[in-house]
Write a protein that holds these residues in place. Sequence first.
Motif, PDB file in Angstrom:
ATOM      1  N   MET A 185      10.190 -13.612  17.283  1.00  0.00           N
ATOM      2  CA  MET A 185       8.888 -13.877  17.896  1.00  0.00           C
ATOM      3  C   MET A 185       7.859 -14.443  16.920  1.00  0.00           C
ATOM      4  O   MET A 185       6.898 -15.065  17.340  1.00  0.00           O
ATOM      5  CB  MET A 185       8.337 -12.592  18.521  1.00  0.00           C
ATOM      6  N   GLY A 186       8.045 -14.207  15.623  1.00  0.00           N
ATOM      7  CA  GLY A 186       7.067 -14.728  14.676  1.00  0.00           C
ATOM      8  C   GLY A 186       7.574 -14.633  13.250  1.00  0.00           C
ATOM      9  O   GLY A 186       8.416 -13.801  12.936  1.00  0.00           O
ATOM     10  N   ARG A 187       7.034 -15.522  12.425  1.00  0.00           N
ATOM     11  CA  ARG A 187       7.353 -15.531  11.002  1.00  0.00           C
ATOM     12  C   ARG A 187       6.041 -15.588  10.237  1.00  0.00           C
ATOM     13  O   ARG A 187       5.071 -16.177  10.699  1.00  0.00           O
ATOM     14  CB  ARG A 187       8.194 -16.743  10.639  1.00  0.00           C
ATOM     15  N   GLY A 188       6.045 -14.998   9.043  1.00  0.00           N
ATOM     16  CA  GLY A 188       4.842 -15.022   8.223  1.00  0.00           C
ATOM     17  C   GLY A 188       5.183 -14.838   6.764  1.00  0.00           C
ATOM     18  O   GLY A 188       6.252 -14.345   6.416  1.00  0.00           O
ATOM     19  N   THR A 189       4.250 -15.229   5.917  1.00  0.00           N
ATOM     20  CA  THR A 189       4.422 -15.151   4.476  1.00  0.00           C
ATOM     21  C   THR A 189       3.231 -14.420   3.875  1.00  0.00           C
ATOM     22  O   THR A 189       2.095 -14.577   4.333  1.00  0.00           O
ATOM     23  CB  THR A 189       4.504 -16.565   3.869  1.00  0.00           C
ATOM     24  N   GLY A 190       3.498 -13.620   2.851  1.00  0.00           N
ATOM     25  CA  GLY A 190       2.420 -12.918   2.170  1.00  0.00           C
ATOM     26  C   GLY A 190       2.832 -12.505   0.775  1.00  0.00           C
ATOM     27  O   GLY A 190       4.001 -12.592   0.404  1.00  0.00           O
ATOM     28  N   THR A 191       1.855 -12.017   0.013  1.00  0.00           N
ATOM     29  CA  THR A 191       2.118 -11.588  -1.355  1.00  0.00           C
ATOM     30  C   THR A 191       2.577 -10.134  -1.408  1.00  0.00           C
ATOM     31  O   THR A 191       2.847  -9.610  -2.485  1.00  0.00           O
ATOM     32  CB  THR A 191       0.869 -11.775  -2.228  1.00  0.00           C
ATOM     33  N   SER A 192       2.660  -9.488  -0.237  1.00  0.00           N
ATOM     34  CA  SER A 192       3.241  -8.160  -0.117  1.00  0.00           C
ATOM     35  C   SER A 192       4.037  -8.120   1.182  1.00  0.00           C
ATOM     36  O   SER A 192       3.850  -8.976   2.054  1.00  0.00           O
ATOM     37  CB  SER A 192       2.153  -7.080  -0.104  1.00  0.00           C
ATOM     38  N   LYS A 193       4.905  -7.126   1.305  1.00  0.00           N
ATOM     39  CA  LYS A 193       5.669  -7.003   2.546  1.00  0.00           C
ATOM     40  C   LYS A 193       4.721  -6.802   3.724  1.00  0.00           C
ATOM     41  O   LYS A 193       4.894  -7.406   4.780  1.00  0.00           O
ATOM     42  CB  LYS A 193       6.643  -5.833   2.467  1.00  0.00           C
ATOM     43  N   LYS A 194       3.716  -5.970   3.526  1.00  0.00           N
ATOM     44  CA  LYS A 194       2.760  -5.684   4.589  1.00  0.00           C
ATOM     45  C   LYS A 194       2.035  -6.954   5.026  1.00  0.00           C
ATOM     46  O   LYS A 194       1.870  -7.204   6.218  1.00  0.00           O
ATOM     47  CB  LYS A 194       1.756  -4.629   4.132  1.00  0.00           C
ATOM     48  N   ALA A 195       1.602  -7.766   4.086  1.00  0.00           N
ATOM     49  CA  ALA A 195       0.900  -9.011   4.413  1.00  0.00           C
ATOM     50  C   ALA A 195       1.820  -9.977   5.154  1.00  0.00           C
ATOM     51  O   ALA A 195       1.401 -10.635   6.111  1.00  0.00           O
ATOM     52  CB  ALA A 195       0.339  -9.665   3.158  1.00  0.00           C
ATOM     53  N   GLY A 196       3.070 -10.057   4.741  1.00  0.00           N
ATOM     54  CA  GLY A 196       4.040 -10.908   5.425  1.00  0.00           C
ATOM     55  C   GLY A 196       4.297 -10.435   6.841  1.00  0.00           C
ATOM     56  O   GLY A 196       4.356 -11.232   7.778  1.00  0.00           O
TER      57      GLY A 196
END
Length: 66
Positions: free
Chosen positions: A38-49
């Motif tokens: 349903m969605g993809r995301g990127t972040g500098t932490s697992k939580k942010a991703g």
Amino acid sequence: EYVQQRSVDVPEYRVMKQSGPDHARKYECAVFIGNKLMGRGTGTSKKAGEQAAAHEALEKLKKNNK
């Protein structure tokens, strides 16, 4: 919360890829509802991703329910 109110499936978050050195790690995460991506995301932490992936999924769900 949005999905849980409207579905019996619980969102599942997965880290798809980690990159970068330990001090500047980057996480690419995905959220699945049932077996559907349903969605993809990127972040500098697992939580942010995970939050970025959840945001994309929420936008997709809202658009489909109009």
